[in-house]
Design an enzyme around this catalytic site. Structure first.
Site, PDB file in Angstrom:
ATOM      1  N   ASP A  80       0.795  -1.239   0.000  1.00 18.28           N
ATOM      2  CA  ASP A  80       0.000   0.000   0.000  1.00 18.28           C
ATOM      3  C   ASP A  80       0.822   1.282   0.000  1.00 18.28           C
ATOM      4  O   ASP A  80       0.266   2.378  -0.208  1.00 18.28           O
ATOM      5  CB  ASP A  80      -0.991   0.001   1.179  1.00 18.28           C
TER       6      ASP A  80
ATOM      7  N   HIS B 277       6.511  -7.853  -1.454  1.00 20.13           N
ATOM      8  CA  HIS B 277       5.407  -8.196  -2.356  1.00 20.13           C
ATOM      9  C   HIS B 277       5.086  -7.090  -3.358  1.00 20.13           C
ATOM     10  O   HIS B 277       4.012  -7.083  -3.944  1.00 20.13           O
ATOM     11  CB  HIS B 277       4.155  -8.568  -1.531  1.00 20.13           C
TER      12      HIS B 277
ATOM     13  N   CYS C  67       5.974  -3.634 -17.087  1.00 21.08           N
ATOM     14  CA  CYS C  67       5.722  -4.188 -18.420  1.00 21.08           C
ATOM     15  C   CYS C  67       5.775  -5.714 -18.366  1.00 21.08           C
ATOM     16  O   CYS C  67       6.683  -6.286 -17.758  1.00 21.08           O
ATOM     17  CB  CYS C  67       6.751  -3.644 -19.402  1.00 21.08           C
TER      18      CYS C  67
ATOM     19  N   GLY D 164       1.705  -7.210  12.962  1.00 22.53           N
ATOM     20  CA  GLY D 164       0.511  -7.234  12.102  1.00 22.53           C
ATOM     21  C   GLY D 164       0.560  -8.207  10.950  1.00 22.53           C
ATOM     22  O   GLY D 164       0.008  -7.927   9.893  1.00 22.53           O
TER      23      GLY D 164
ATOM     24  N   GLU E  32      -4.076 -10.646  17.976  1.00 22.79           N
ATOM     25  CA  GLU E  32      -4.423 -12.073  18.062  1.00 22.79           C
ATOM     26  C   GLU E  32      -3.162 -12.917  18.026  1.00 22.79           C
ATOM     27  O   GLU E  32      -2.135 -12.478  17.522  1.00 22.79           O
ATOM     28  CB  GLU E  32      -5.292 -12.467  16.851  1.00 22.79           C
TER      29      GLU E  32
HETATM   30  P1  OAD Z   1      -3.057 -11.237   7.054  1.00 18.03           P
HETATM   31  O1  OAD Z   1      -4.353 -10.653   6.605  1.00 18.03           O
HETATM   32  O2  OAD Z   1      -2.811 -12.688   6.818  1.00 18.03           O
HETATM   33  O3  OAD Z   1      -2.896 -11.025   8.628  1.00 18.03           O
HETATM   34  C1  OAD Z   1      -3.137  -9.782   9.217  1.00 18.03           C
HETATM   35  C2  OAD Z   1      -2.694  -9.861  10.662  1.00 18.03           C
HETATM   36  O4  OAD Z   1      -2.842  -8.576  11.217  1.00 18.03           O
HETATM   37  C3  OAD Z   1      -3.522 -10.823  11.524  1.00 18.03           C
HETATM   38  O5  OAD Z   1      -2.646 -11.631  12.292  1.00 18.03           O
HETATM   39  C4  OAD Z   1      -4.314  -9.882  12.428  1.00 18.03           C
HETATM   40  O6  OAD Z   1      -4.560 -10.428  13.726  1.00 18.03           O
HETATM   41  C5  OAD Z   1      -3.373  -8.701  12.517  1.00 18.03           C
HETATM   42  N1  OAD Z   1      -3.989  -7.411  12.854  1.00 18.03           N
HETATM   43  C6  OAD Z   1      -5.251  -6.974  12.606  1.00 18.03           C
HETATM   44  N2  OAD Z   1      -5.423  -5.721  13.074  1.00 18.03           N
HETATM   45  C7  OAD Z   1      -4.234  -5.352  13.621  1.00 18.03           C
HETATM   46  C8  OAD Z   1      -3.758  -4.175  14.272  1.00 18.03           C
HETATM   47  N3  OAD Z   1      -4.540  -3.101  14.446  1.00 18.03           N
HETATM   48  N4  OAD Z   1      -2.474  -4.165  14.704  1.00 18.03           N
HETATM   49  C9  OAD Z   1      -1.672  -5.230  14.531  1.00 18.03           C
HETATM   50  N5  OAD Z   1      -2.061  -6.362  13.939  1.00 18.03           N
HETATM   51  C10 OAD Z   1      -3.322  -6.428  13.490  1.00 18.03           C
HETATM   52  O7  OAD Z   1      -1.926 -10.321   6.414  1.00 18.03           O
HETATM   53  P2  OAD Z   1      -0.406 -10.650   6.113  1.00 18.03           P
HETATM   54  O8  OAD Z   1       0.199 -11.487   7.177  1.00 18.03           O
HETATM   55  O9  OAD Z   1       0.235  -9.364   5.763  1.00 18.03           O
HETATM   56  O10 OAD Z   1       0.461 -11.424  -0.068  1.00 18.03           O
HETATM   57  O11 OAD Z   1      -0.542 -11.518   4.813  1.00 18.03           O
HETATM   58  C11 OAD Z   1       0.634 -11.904   4.175  1.00 18.03           C
HETATM   59  C12 OAD Z   1       0.448 -11.896   2.698  1.00 18.03           C
HETATM   60  O12 OAD Z   1      -0.696 -12.668   2.373  1.00 18.03           O
HETATM   61  C13 OAD Z   1       0.131 -10.537   2.100  1.00 18.03           C
HETATM   62  O13 OAD Z   1       1.259  -9.772   1.834  1.00 18.03           O
HETATM   63  C14 OAD Z   1      -0.537 -10.918   0.831  1.00 18.03           C
HETATM   64  C15 OAD Z   1      -1.418 -12.032   1.330  1.00 18.03           C
HETATM   65  O14 OAD Z   1      -1.645 -12.997   0.444  1.00 18.03           O
HETATM   66  C16 OAD Z   1       0.330 -11.214  -1.367  1.00 18.03           C
HETATM   67  O15 OAD Z   1      -0.588 -10.570  -1.842  1.00 18.03           O
HETATM   68  C17 OAD Z   1       1.406 -11.843  -2.181  1.00 18.03           C
END
Ligand code: OAD
Length: 244
Positions: A111, A126, A134, A193, A221
């Site tokens: 983002d 990512h 391209c 996060g 969590e």
């Molecule tokens: P996830 O959506 O898997 O996990 C988000 C995490 O953030 C969870 O463990 C939540 O508990 C936590 N969370 C929620 N609110 C929060 C807050 N206010 N403060 C801190 N933590 C909080 O996201 P990612 O682990 O980033 O990849 O996912 C990894 C990858 O999976 C992403 O980069 C994306 C996705 O597929 C690609 O698109 C290649």
């Protein structure tokens, strides 16, 4: 700004933070949650797009089959982002550049909010939603925050795609290797996060710990990584980080 709640941080963590020089921060979607960016897992309305789970619409296979549909999903996500701003978590992490002698920020987020908060040299595992690339010559194009995104490559005229890593695709060359090298020589590793489910990003805290670093997770969590962490601070990043 003071945190809304005083986070429950151990004396050990405080001591580590005071003395650490080489620090690695790994962030995931949760760090942007308080800005209003939906996470991938654990609820939020980005998990499904027009009936397709995010790992289907956001996949290399879909890109081969239907590039316009993939663009539609990323155009939608950029539209959502346009109205959003970095939060206290992004700002705290940006301020750590002045605090720690050697800070490496590795993000799975696409983002661009870390950069908007002032973080420099962000290792984007990512990719970034504000860039296109391209499909033939790989030239990278900026996607402006206002106005139309570029349709074709400036150099060779071929189709552009989002400059992000889709499911089933390789990480950008060099980014993970750089992060791995930093993980192997850091003294402190913050995992903020992220659900810790997506590899190889999720291996960085394990590498850091096996090289002797103190690993601290910040997440409301428990996650797949919680049990290996030296300390788990349960709470929202935007509330916990300003108090560290
Ligand atoms: P996830 O959506 O898997 O996990 C988000 C995490 O953030 C969870 O463990 C939540 O508990 C936590 N969370 C929620 N609110 C929060 C807050 N206010 N403060 C801190 N933590 C909080 O996201 P990612 O682990 O980033 O990849 O996912 C990894 C990858 O999976 C992403 O980069 C994306 C996705 O597929 C690609 O698109 C290649």
């Amino acid at each position: 700004m003071q945190p809304a709640t005083t986070p429950n941080i151990s004396a050990e963590l405080r001591r580590r933070v005071e003395t650490a020089r080489r620090v690695l921060v790994l962030t995931g979607a949760g760090v942007s949650a308080e800005s209003g960016v939906p996470t991938f897992r654990g609820g939020g309305n980005s998990a499904v797009w027009k009936g397709l789970p995010f790992d289907v619409i956001s996949s290399g296979a879909m890109l081969e089959r239907n590039l316009p549909a993939v663009w539609e999903w990323f155009d939608y996500r950029r539209d959502v982002l346009r109205a959003l701003a970095p939060n206290a978590a992004h700002e705290a992490i940006a301020s750590w550049q002045e605090r720690f002698a050697d800070l490496t920020l590795v993000t799975q987020n696409v983002d661009g909010l870390h950069q908007r908060a002032g973080s420099r040299n962000v290792v984007e595992l990512h990719g970034n939603i504000w860039r296109a690339r391209c499909t033939v010559c790989r030239l990278v194009h900026e996607v402006p925050s206002e106005g139309e995104r570029p349709e074709a490559c400036d150099e060779c005229g071929n189709e552009l795609r989002p400059d992000v890593v889709l499911f089933g695709e390789m990480l950008p060359p060099g980014a993970f290797e750089f992060a791995l090298e930093r993980a192997a020589r850091c003294e402190m590793c913050f995992v903020i996060g992220t659900s810790g489910l997506v590899y190889p990003a999720a291996s960085l805290p394990e590498v850091a710990q096996s090289s002797g670093a103190f690993v601290c997770e910040i997440n409301p969590e428990r996650t797949a990584l919680s049990s290996m962490c030296d300390e788990v601070v349960v709470g929202k990043a935007g509330e916990v980080l300003p108090g560290i």
